[in-house]
Enzyme design. Structure first.
Site, PDB file in Angstrom:
ATOM      1  N   LYS A 131       6.170  20.237   1.295  1.00 54.16           N
ATOM      2  CA  LYS A 131       7.546  20.193   1.760  1.00 54.16           C
ATOM      3  C   LYS A 131       8.363  20.984   0.744  1.00 54.16           C
ATOM      4  O   LYS A 131       8.461  20.596  -0.418  1.00 54.16           O
ATOM      5  CB  LYS A 131       8.035  18.749   1.847  1.00 54.16           C
ATOM      6  CG  LYS A 131       9.412  18.602   2.410  1.00 54.16           C
ATOM      7  CD  LYS A 131       9.757  17.128   2.558  1.00 54.16           C
ATOM      8  CE  LYS A 131      11.088  16.947   3.212  1.00 54.16           C
ATOM      9  NZ  LYS A 131      11.402  15.529   3.378  1.00 54.16           N
ATOM     10  N   GLY A 170       0.816  -1.206   0.000  1.00 58.45           N
ATOM     11  CA  GLY A 170       0.000   0.000   0.000  1.00 58.45           C
ATOM     12  C   GLY A 170       0.846   1.251   0.000  1.00 58.45           C
ATOM     13  O   GLY A 170       1.616   1.472  -0.919  1.00 58.45           O
TER      14      GLY A 170
END
Length: 90
Positions: A81, A17
């Site tokens: 970020k 995942g």
């Protein structure tokens, strides 16, 4: 007696995942779900809270998925970020 298949992909299993797995499953479901293709995601037990995605590919992905960037960021509690600083790295 063997059965004939249509030659189309009927099932896809995504092993792992995380951000990449979920993004892949969502994209494949958006593009192939209408054909009857079954998308299955086998996710890991522990999510990685520090997983990041570069902004350019993420923006391309959101555009391809027809998702509003601002809404996506709010709903997922995501942050941008701006830079990474590496110290004492050889």
């Amino acid at each position: 007696m063997p059965t004939q298949t249509s030659g189309r992909i009927e099932k896809i299993l995504i092993a792992g995942g995380g951000l990449t797995g979920w993004m892949s499953a969502a994209y494949l479901n958006r593009t192939l779900g209408k054909t009857g293709c079954q998308i299955t995601l086998l996710d890991s037990v522990e999510p990685d809270p520090d997983e990041v995605c570069s902004s350019a590919p993420l923006l391309q992905y959101l555009f391809a998925m027809r998702l509003d960037e601002a809404h996506f960021m709010r709903q997922s509690n995501a942050t941008y970020k701006v830079a990474t600083q590496l110290q004492n790295w050889v």
